[in-house]
Design a protein around this motif. Sequence first.
Motif, short mmCIF file in Angstrom:
data_model
loop_
_atom_site.label_atom_id
_atom_site.label_comp_id
_atom_site.label_asym_id
_atom_site.label_seq_id
_atom_site.Cartn_x
_atom_site.Cartn_y
_atom_site.Cartn_z
N VAL A 21 -16.05 8.78 -0.96
CA VAL A 21 -15.28 8.22 -0.78
C VAL A 21 -15.32 7.07 -2.55
CG1 VAL A 21 -14.82 6.24 0.91
CG2 VAL A 21 -15.87 8.05 1.52
N PHE A 22 -14.16 6.31 -2.93
CA PHE A 22 -14.38 5.68 -3.38
C PHE A 22 -13.16 4.15 -3.68
CE2 PHE A 22 -10.54 8.19 -4.69
CZ PHE A 22 -9.45 7.63 -5.02
N ILE A 23 -13.41 3.01 -4.62
CA ILE A 23 -12.66 2.22 -4.93
C ILE A 23 -12.28 1.90 -6.00
CG2 ILE A 23 -14.28 0.44 -3.60
CD1 ILE A 23 -11.66 -1.13 -3.19
N GLY A 24 -11.50 1.80 -6.66
CA GLY A 24 -11.68 1.87 -8.74
C GLY A 24 -10.06 1.67 -8.49
N ALA A 63 -6.01 9.56 -2.91
CA ALA A 63 -5.96 8.57 -3.65
C ALA A 63 -4.69 7.81 -3.09
CB ALA A 63 -5.33 8.25 -5.02
N LEU A 64 -4.95 6.52 -2.74
CA LEU A 64 -4.37 5.13 -1.64
C LEU A 64 -4.15 4.09 -2.59
CD1 LEU A 64 -5.70 5.16 1.50
CD2 LEU A 64 -3.59 5.81 1.39
N GLU A 65 -2.85 3.89 -3.65
CA GLU A 65 -2.53 2.92 -4.57
C GLU A 65 -2.00 1.95 -3.80
OE1 GLU A 65 -0.87 3.30 -8.12
OE2 GLU A 65 -0.65 5.32 -7.75
N GLY A 98 -9.65 6.25 -2.10
CA GLY A 98 -9.70 7.71 -1.74
C GLY A 98 -10.54 8.14 -1.67
N GLY A 99 -11.09 9.05 -1.57
CA GLY A 99 -11.72 10.06 -1.52
C GLY A 99 -11.24 11.60 -1.36
N VAL A 100 -12.89 12.44 -0.93
CA VAL A 100 -13.13 14.35 -1.39
C VAL A 100 -13.24 14.73 0.35
CG1 VAL A 100 -14.26 15.61 -2.43
CG2 VAL A 100 -12.96 14.09 -3.70
N LYS A 101 -12.73 15.36 1.07
CA LYS A 101 -13.43 16.07 1.69
C LYS A 101 -13.50 17.36 1.22
CE LYS A 101 -15.10 17.36 5.43
NZ LYS A 101 -16.90 17.58 6.05
N ILE A 117 1.41 -0.91 0.24
CA ILE A 117 0.03 -0.17 0.07
C ILE A 117 0.78 1.15 0.54
CG2 ILE A 117 -1.80 1.44 1.08
CD1 ILE A 117 -2.40 -1.31 2.75
N GLN A 118 0.68 2.02 -1.03
CA GLN A 118 1.67 3.57 -1.28
C GLN A 118 1.22 4.17 -0.44
OE1 GLN A 118 2.21 4.11 -5.00
NE2 GLN A 118 3.43 2.53 -5.88
N PRO A 119 1.95 5.68 0.19
CA PRO A 119 1.85 6.28 1.00
C PRO A 119 0.33 7.42 0.27
CG PRO A 119 4.16 6.30 0.96
CD PRO A 119 3.24 5.27 -0.33
N PRO A 120 -0.61 7.78 0.73
CA PRO A 120 -1.84 8.49 0.23
C PRO A 120 -0.77 9.94 -0.81
CG PRO A 120 -1.31 9.21 2.15
CD PRO A 120 -0.51 7.81 2.00
#
Length: 331
Positions: free
Chosen positions: A166-169, A124-126, A144-147, A83-86
Amino acid sequence: MKNVLMKVNSQSEHTTNSSMGVDVQSASSAFIEANTLAIQLAELSQDHIIPVYVKDNEPLISQSDFIQITQDIVSMLYSGEQIQPPQIRCSHPIKGRVPEAKDKPSNQLEEWEKTLYYERMMFALEIPSVVSMIDGNRLNLTVGGVKAYNLDNLYGRKGAGEYFKVFIGFQNQVCTNLCIRTDGYLADLRVSSLDQLHHSIQQLIGSYNLQFHLEQMRALTEHSITERQFAQLLGRCRMYHHLPSKEKKLIPPMLYGDSQLTTVCKDYYRDTAFRKQENGDISLWKFYNLLTSANKSTYIDQFLDRSVNALDFAAQIQGALNGRDTSWYLG
């Protein structure tokens, strides 16, 4: 390149390829550009103030807490994966100063006298060890997500709840385009506590159908449109925004504006990875990626909605090409 199916804690399946190693890095370009600025999580956590509700002075959930909660959930559900840094992008800075410096000229302010937070943030978290290939493009699983604080009523009270997206893709490593579908997206998540936010994110990731998403995108490679169809499609996309409201309701929506559609037209001829063939034909997979690439110029608070719309739109065109549906856009 052989793909292996594995079980994860969320009881969903994902595609992985251990032969690719764990040192894979994303392409250098940002997943969103527009007027955004890259920010490190430490800066977001330590240097940015947190806005409050005016009526009770209670703080909103911080953008850094949102990212940290998501990181914790992804680390739990994808234990053992890389898991990469955001990657964090912010826009619309809100600047201020401490009370002691209220009468100072701006050019005399010390750093400690300045305050700052960004109204809109996307991250985004890859997970590059969870990967699939479509038409030679490597796709990394991404969460990832949006605030965006502008969506919250800061003049009210905290009990009303806060808005999150919030999303996953997947992220296409050829171009860093984000690929999102409806079941991997919470467009209007409203919570009033960290526990509620944690539960909602975990529920979204656990219910996401990764394989169906990949199959839907892979199916786009099997259909193409001609240059004439592309021209009509693009023209009708521009016309859609000017239709009477009654007619619009009968047509699948197109959320992209003129500037993004102009970019799609330009890249149809010039994009190194997704341009047309010599005879003018272009696959729906490439057309879809022209849309998601043009989406990078969208502001943060509209970005994910347009990303989802791109796949829905391409799938609707696919249905028309195979005779399953009719499409106003193709005539």
